[in-house]
Motif scaffolding. Structure first.
Motif, PDB file in Angstrom:
ATOM      1  N   THR A  74       0.820  -1.217   0.000  1.00 36.07           N
ATOM      2  CA  THR A  74       0.000   0.000   0.000  1.00 36.07           C
ATOM      3  C   THR A  74       0.852   1.263   0.000  1.00 36.07           C
ATOM      4  O   THR A  74       0.533   2.238  -0.689  1.00 36.07           O
ATOM      5  N   THR A  75       1.951   1.269   0.763  1.00 32.64           N
ATOM      6  CA  THR A  75       2.817   2.451   0.802  1.00 32.64           C
ATOM      7  C   THR A  75       3.487   2.679  -0.553  1.00 32.64           C
ATOM      8  O   THR A  75       3.590   3.816  -1.024  1.00 32.64           O
ATOM      9  N   ALA A  76       3.940   1.586  -1.174  1.00 34.00           N
ATOM     10  CA  ALA A  76       4.565   1.719  -2.504  1.00 34.00           C
ATOM     11  C   ALA A  76       3.580   2.299  -3.508  1.00 34.00           C
ATOM     12  O   ALA A  76       3.933   3.185  -4.303  1.00 34.00           O
ATOM     13  N   ASN A  77       2.348   1.820  -3.482  1.00 34.71           N
ATOM     14  CA  ASN A  77       1.346   2.325  -4.425  1.00 34.71           C
ATOM     15  C   ASN A  77       1.035   3.795  -4.172  1.00 34.71           C
ATOM     16  O   ASN A  77       0.866   4.582  -5.111  1.00 34.71           O
ATOM     17  N   GLN A  78       0.944   4.183  -2.901  1.00 40.52           N
ATOM     18  CA  GLN A  78       0.709   5.593  -2.577  1.00 40.52           C
ATOM     19  C   GLN A  78       1.846   6.460  -3.108  1.00 40.52           C
ATOM     20  O   GLN A  78       1.599   7.518  -3.702  1.00 40.52           O
ATOM     21  N   LEU A  79       3.079   6.028  -2.902  1.00 41.35           N
ATOM     22  CA  LEU A  79       4.227   6.795  -3.396  1.00 41.35           C
ATOM     23  C   LEU A  79       4.182   6.931  -4.925  1.00 41.35           C
ATOM     24  O   LEU A  79       4.433   8.017  -5.468  1.00 41.35           O
ATOM     25  N   ALA A  80       3.855   5.845  -5.607  1.00 37.91           N
ATOM     26  CA  ALA A  80       3.806   5.886  -7.075  1.00 37.91           C
ATOM     27  C   ALA A  80       2.711   6.826  -7.562  1.00 37.91           C
ATOM     28  O   ALA A  80       2.927   7.626  -8.494  1.00 37.91           O
ATOM     29  N   PHE A  81       1.519   6.758  -6.942  1.00 40.17           N
ATOM     30  CA  PHE A  81       0.434   7.680  -7.329  1.00 40.17           C
ATOM     31  C   PHE A  81       0.836   9.131  -7.041  1.00 40.17           C
ATOM     32  O   PHE A  81       0.521  10.041  -7.821  1.00 40.17           O
ATOM     33  N   CYS A  82       1.512   9.350  -5.923  1.00 37.25           N
ATOM     34  CA  CYS A  82       1.942  10.701  -5.555  1.00 37.25           C
ATOM     35  C   CYS A  82       2.913  11.254  -6.600  1.00 37.25           C
ATOM     36  O   CYS A  82       2.775  12.400  -7.045  1.00 37.25           O
ATOM     37  N   ILE A  83       3.890  10.456  -7.001  1.00 35.24           N
ATOM     38  CA  ILE A  83       4.856  10.871  -8.033  1.00 35.24           C
ATOM     39  C   ILE A  83       4.126  11.162  -9.342  1.00 35.24           C
ATOM     40  O   ILE A  83       4.424  12.149 -10.031  1.00 35.24           O
ATOM     41  N   MET A  84       3.154  10.321  -9.675  1.00 32.43           N
ATOM     42  CA  MET A  84       2.384  10.502 -10.903  1.00 32.43           C
ATOM     43  C   MET A  84       1.640  11.841 -10.887  1.00 32.43           C
ATOM     44  O   MET A  84       1.684  12.612 -11.858  1.00 32.43           O
ATOM     45  N   GLU A  85       0.967  12.147  -9.781  1.00 28.72           N
ATOM     46  CA  GLU A  85       0.184  13.381  -9.709  1.00 28.72           C
ATOM     47  C   GLU A  85       1.071  14.619  -9.653  1.00 28.72           C
ATOM     48  O   GLU A  85       0.752  15.639 -10.277  1.00 28.72           O
ATOM     49  N   LEU A  86       2.182  14.550  -8.923  1.00 29.93           N
ATOM     50  CA  LEU A  86       3.087  15.701  -8.888  1.00 29.93           C
ATOM     51  C   LEU A  86       3.663  15.983 -10.272  1.00 29.93           C
ATOM     52  O   LEU A  86       3.858  17.147 -10.648  1.00 29.93           O
ATOM     53  N   SER A  87       3.909  14.938 -11.048  1.00 26.36           N
ATOM     54  CA  SER A  87       4.415  15.126 -12.418  1.00 26.36           C
ATOM     55  C   SER A  87       3.390  15.822 -13.298  1.00 26.36           C
ATOM     56  O   SER A  87       3.751  16.515 -14.254  1.00 26.36           O
ATOM     57  N   ARG A  88       2.131  15.648 -12.986  1.00 29.15           N
ATOM     58  CA  ARG A  88       1.051  16.256 -13.781  1.00 29.15           C
ATOM     59  C   ARG A  88       0.751  17.687 -13.337  1.00 29.15           C
ATOM     60  O   ARG A  88       0.034  18.407 -14.027  1.00 29.15           O
ATOM     61  N   HIS A  89       1.259  18.095 -12.166  1.00 24.10           N
ATOM     62  CA  HIS A  89       0.924  19.412 -11.595  1.00 24.10           C
ATOM     63  C   HIS A  89       2.202  20.143 -11.188  1.00 24.10           C
ATOM     64  O   HIS A  89       2.596  20.126 -10.011  1.00 24.10           O
ATOM     65  N   PRO A  90       2.879  20.771 -12.153  1.00 19.11           N
ATOM     66  CA  PRO A  90       4.173  21.400 -11.874  1.00 19.11           C
ATOM     67  C   PRO A  90       4.112  22.476 -10.794  1.00 19.11           C
ATOM     68  O   PRO A  90       5.086  22.658 -10.055  1.00 19.11           O
ATOM     69  N   GLU A  91       2.975  23.186 -10.671  1.00 20.78           N
ATOM     70  CA  GLU A  91       2.885  24.245  -9.660  1.00 20.78           C
ATOM     71  C   GLU A  91       2.864  23.656  -8.247  1.00 20.78           C
ATOM     72  O   GLU A  91       3.454  24.197  -7.301  1.00 20.78           O
ATOM     73  N   ILE A  92       2.179  22.503  -8.085  1.00 24.96           N
ATOM     74  CA  ILE A  92       2.155  21.824  -6.785  1.00 24.96           C
ATOM     75  C   ILE A  92       3.525  21.226  -6.500  1.00 24.96           C
ATOM     76  O   ILE A  92       4.041  21.298  -5.373  1.00 24.96           O
ATOM     77  N   LEU A  93       4.143  20.674  -7.533  1.00 23.91           N
ATOM     78  CA  LEU A  93       5.482  20.089  -7.393  1.00 23.91           C
ATOM     79  C   LEU A  93       6.481  21.147  -6.938  1.00 23.91           C
ATOM     80  O   LEU A  93       7.287  20.907  -6.022  1.00 23.91           O
ATOM     81  N   GLU A  94       6.415  22.317  -7.532  1.00 24.93           N
ATOM     82  CA  GLU A  94       7.344  23.394  -7.162  1.00 24.93           C
ATOM     83  C   GLU A  94       7.130  23.833  -5.713  1.00 24.93           C
ATOM     84  O   GLU A  94       8.084  24.060  -4.965  1.00 24.93           O
ATOM     85  N   ARG A  95       5.872  23.906  -5.315  1.00 26.17           N
ATOM     86  CA  ARG A  95       5.547  24.345  -3.945  1.00 26.17           C
ATOM     87  C   ARG A  95       6.058  23.344  -2.905  1.00 26.17           C
ATOM     88  O   ARG A  95       6.618  23.737  -1.881  1.00 26.17           O
ATOM     89  N   VAL A  96       5.878  22.062  -3.174  1.00 26.92           N
ATOM     90  CA  VAL A  96       6.310  21.063  -2.190  1.00 26.92           C
ATOM     91  C   VAL A  96       7.836  20.943  -2.188  1.00 26.92           C
ATOM     92  O   VAL A  96       8.458  20.701  -1.140  1.00 26.92           O
ATOM     93  N   LYS A  97       8.473  21.165  -3.341  1.00 20.65           N
ATOM     94  CA  LYS A  97       9.944  21.187  -3.366  1.00 20.65           C
ATOM     95  C   LYS A  97      10.483  22.342  -2.520  1.00 20.65           C
ATOM     96  O   LYS A  97      11.476  22.181  -1.782  1.00 20.65           O
ATOM     97  N   ASN A  98       9.845  23.502  -2.617  1.00 24.02           N
ATOM     98  CA  ASN A  98      10.280  24.656  -1.833  1.00 24.02           C
ATOM     99  C   ASN A  98      10.177  24.372  -0.340  1.00 24.02           C
ATOM    100  O   ASN A  98      11.047  24.772   0.444  1.00 24.02           O
ATOM    101  N   GLU A  99       9.093  23.676   0.043  1.00 30.00           N
ATOM    102  CA  GLU A  99       8.948  23.346   1.471  1.00 30.00           C
ATOM    103  C   GLU A  99      10.056  22.396   1.920  1.00 30.00           C
ATOM    104  O   GLU A  99      10.649  22.578   2.993  1.00 30.00           O
ATOM    105  N   VAL A 100      10.336  21.390   1.098  1.00 35.39           N
ATOM    106  CA  VAL A 100      11.405  20.446   1.437  1.00 35.39           C
ATOM    107  C   VAL A 100      12.745  21.181   1.542  1.00 35.39           C
ATOM    108  O   VAL A 100      13.527  20.928   2.470  1.00 35.39           O
ATOM    109  N   ASP A 101      13.015  22.100   0.627  1.00 37.26           N
ATOM    110  CA  ASP A 101      14.263  22.871   0.683  1.00 37.26           C
ATOM    111  C   ASP A 101      14.343  23.674   1.981  1.00 37.26           C
ATOM    112  O   ASP A 101      15.405  23.757   2.612  1.00 37.26           O
ATOM    113  N   ASP A 102      13.232  24.286   2.380  1.00 41.13           N
ATOM    114  CA  ASP A 102      13.214  25.108   3.592  1.00 41.13           C
ATOM    115  C   ASP A 102      13.412  24.266   4.848  1.00 41.13           C
ATOM    116  O   ASP A 102      14.095  24.682   5.787  1.00 41.13           O
ATOM    117  N   VAL A 103      12.798  23.084   4.892  1.00 40.66           N
ATOM    118  CA  VAL A 103      12.822  22.262   6.103  1.00 40.66           C
ATOM    119  C   VAL A 103      14.061  21.374   6.170  1.00 40.66           C
ATOM    120  O   VAL A 103      14.711  21.259   7.209  1.00 40.66           O
TER     121      VAL A 103
END
Length: 504
Positions: A317-346
């Motif tokens: 289940t965790t592997a599938n969640q990670l794969a779906f998450c990667i799939m959706e972030l690839s489809r939404h560059p603005e969300i991907l950029e926002r979550v990358k910025n948070e990771v960089d900050d933290v």
């Protein structure tokens, strides 16, 4: 000889009469069930005896998703509707108040139709009476009491080193892929990592899947596919064409249980000999189980049932969640950029992520929750309603199974505006909480014991991935969902991966 022929003829007549009377009696019982529940809305049955099962079989044969059919029916027939299969009647429920009443209470057991069929797969013991399948409340409660200490927040904090170490192996693999400029099959890669994590964290075993692929991923996938056919098609095992696959399923079950028995016995022997053993989930379970007043042979078998449960659920289940998450972030560059910025900050550029860091990754938590809203990898659960109940003004006679499907409620406009739009801000800390229509880990006392474990692992893996790499989907993939008991991306989420060019 003539007398023998007469006796044989009368025996045949008697047996045929008996079969006819039995069949007639069964038909009358099916009719009784129809009359008892036909006041509840529902789609027309395909046939008197088979009910709606031919519809489900058509969907599966055509590569569709049964849960999409349930969603379609929920939109058409309202918050409770009836599904018939042979003499069984199941109700699909999307009413939040009933979801709260049934799932939050211990007085509604898991239903026999589904969970008893997970005890064995085609005659081979599978999940048995483990935590997921146990129907008797006392038996379940004893097991939960044994398991709880292994999933306490204090214990989970101590697992961060392993989460970091195993996720780091994935980063090394992705570095090689980026340098070689080859495609990354992300579902396959995260499957290997989550299997490594559960084997190491739970059972103290180094599989190192990313270096040496083992037989376990294939065995898990085979068991889950067998489970889907075994539950949804009562006649599957009688078709001679299915015998080779059924043998594969039985062999896969046997492999997992034999492996579990070996690992458990090895650990017990080590503990009895006073050897140093890892302070992992298996040791904790054995120690806590030893404090029970009585440990029967069945209790020992239950430990093996739970080994299979955790080995599969803790990985798949965790592997599938990670794969779906990667799939959706690839489809939404603005969300991907926002979550990358948070990771960089933290996280910045540091390699080891701490437990306290996880709490600061608020937007990443929202992304992971939104992933599970649209793609709940364990899409639903079911309970037996033994006494009469009223759902949305409709009287429900007792003795029926109620199905609760997070996949369905998560995709309904009445609960989530524009439900197919990926929007992590639905789970902003200040946003209203979904009212009993979002339950990817179930709810109440029978909710998933490992949900905090799973989300910690998912956060560590995603944070490291976002920290180090840019990724994009290879063109031409579908975004279809495959149902193998759990839900997974059918395409495998094939990506191109590049090293990130940090601006900071």
């Amino acid at each position: 000889m003539a007398v023998f022929s007469v006796i044989l003829s009368w025996t045949v007549v008697f047996l045929l009469s008996l079969v006819f009377i039995s069949f007639l009696g069964y038909c009358l019982y099916v009719k009784h069930q129809h009359m008892k529940y036909d006041h509840i809305p529902g789609p027309p049955r395909d046939s008197f005896l088979l009910g709606h099962s031919p519809t489900f079989m058509r969907v599966m044969r055509n590569g569709g998703l049964v849960h999409d059919k349930l969603l379609e029916w929920s939109e058409s027939y309202g918050p409770v509707y009836r599904v018939n299969i042979l003499h069984y009647v199941m109700l699909n429920v999307t009413c939040p108040e009933t979801t709260k009443e049934v799932l939050m209470s211990p007085k509604y057991p898991k239903d026999r139709f589904v969970y008893k069929r997970l005890f064995y797969l085609f005659g081979q013991r599978f999940l048995g009476n483990g935590l997921v399948t146990a129907q008797d409340h006392e038996q379940w409660h004893k097991q939960r009491r044994i398991m709880d200490p292994a999933f306490s927040s204090l214990y989970l904090r101590g697992l961060m080193g392993t989460f970091n170490e195993r996720a780091e192996k994935l980063m090394t693999k992705l570095t090689d892929i980026a340098d070689s400029k080859i495609e990354a099959h992300m579902l396959r890669l995260v499957n290997f990592v989550t299997l490594d994590v559960i084997a190491k964290v739970a059972f103290g075993v180094d599989l190192d899947q990313l270096k040496d692929s083992s037989v376990f991923p294939k065995a898990i996938e085979t068991c889950l596919k067998g489970m889907v056919h075994y539950i949804r098609n009562s006649f599957f095992k009688y078709n001679p064409k299915n015998r080779p696959f059924i043998k594969e399923v039985r062999d896969a079950c046997c492999l997992l249980r034999t492996t579990g028995a070996h690992w458990i016995q090895s650990r017990k022997t080590a503990m009895q000999n006073g050897e140093d053993v890892p302070k992992d989930i298996l040791t904790q379970i054995i120690k806590t189980a030893g404090k029970e007043e009585t440990m029967t042979e069945e209790d020992e078998e239950l430990m093996l049932d739970n080994f299979v449960t955790f080995f599969i659920a803790g990985q798949e289940t965790t592997a599938n969640q990670l794969a779906f998450c990667i799939m959706e972030l690839s489809r939404h560059p603005e969300i991907l950029e926002r979550v990358k910025n948070e990771v960089d900050d933290v996280i910045g550029m540091k390699q080891d992520i701490s437990y306290d860091d996880l709490g600061k990754l608020v937007y990443l938590s929202q992304v992971l929750k939104e992933t599970l809203r649209i793609y709940p990898t364990a899409p639903g659960t079911s309970r037996e309603v033994l006494k009469d109940l009223v759902i949305d003004g409709i009287h429900i006679p007792g003795g029926v199974t109620c199905m609760f499907t997070s996949y369905v409620t998560g995709r309904m406009d009445k609960f989530f505006k524009d439900p197919l739009t990926f929007d992590p801000d639905r789970f902003h800390p200040d946003a209203p909480k979904p009212y009993f229509c979002y339950y990817p880990f179930a709810l109440g006392p029978r909710s998933c014991l490992g949900q905090n474990f799973a989300q910690m692992e998912a956060k560590v893996v995603m944070a490291k991935l976002l920290q180090r790499f840019d990724f994009s989907l290879v063109p031409g993939q579908t975004f279809d969902i495959e149902d193998t008991g759990t839900l997974r991306p059918k395409s495998g989420v094939v990506c191109t991966v590049r090293h990130r060019n940090h601006k900071k």
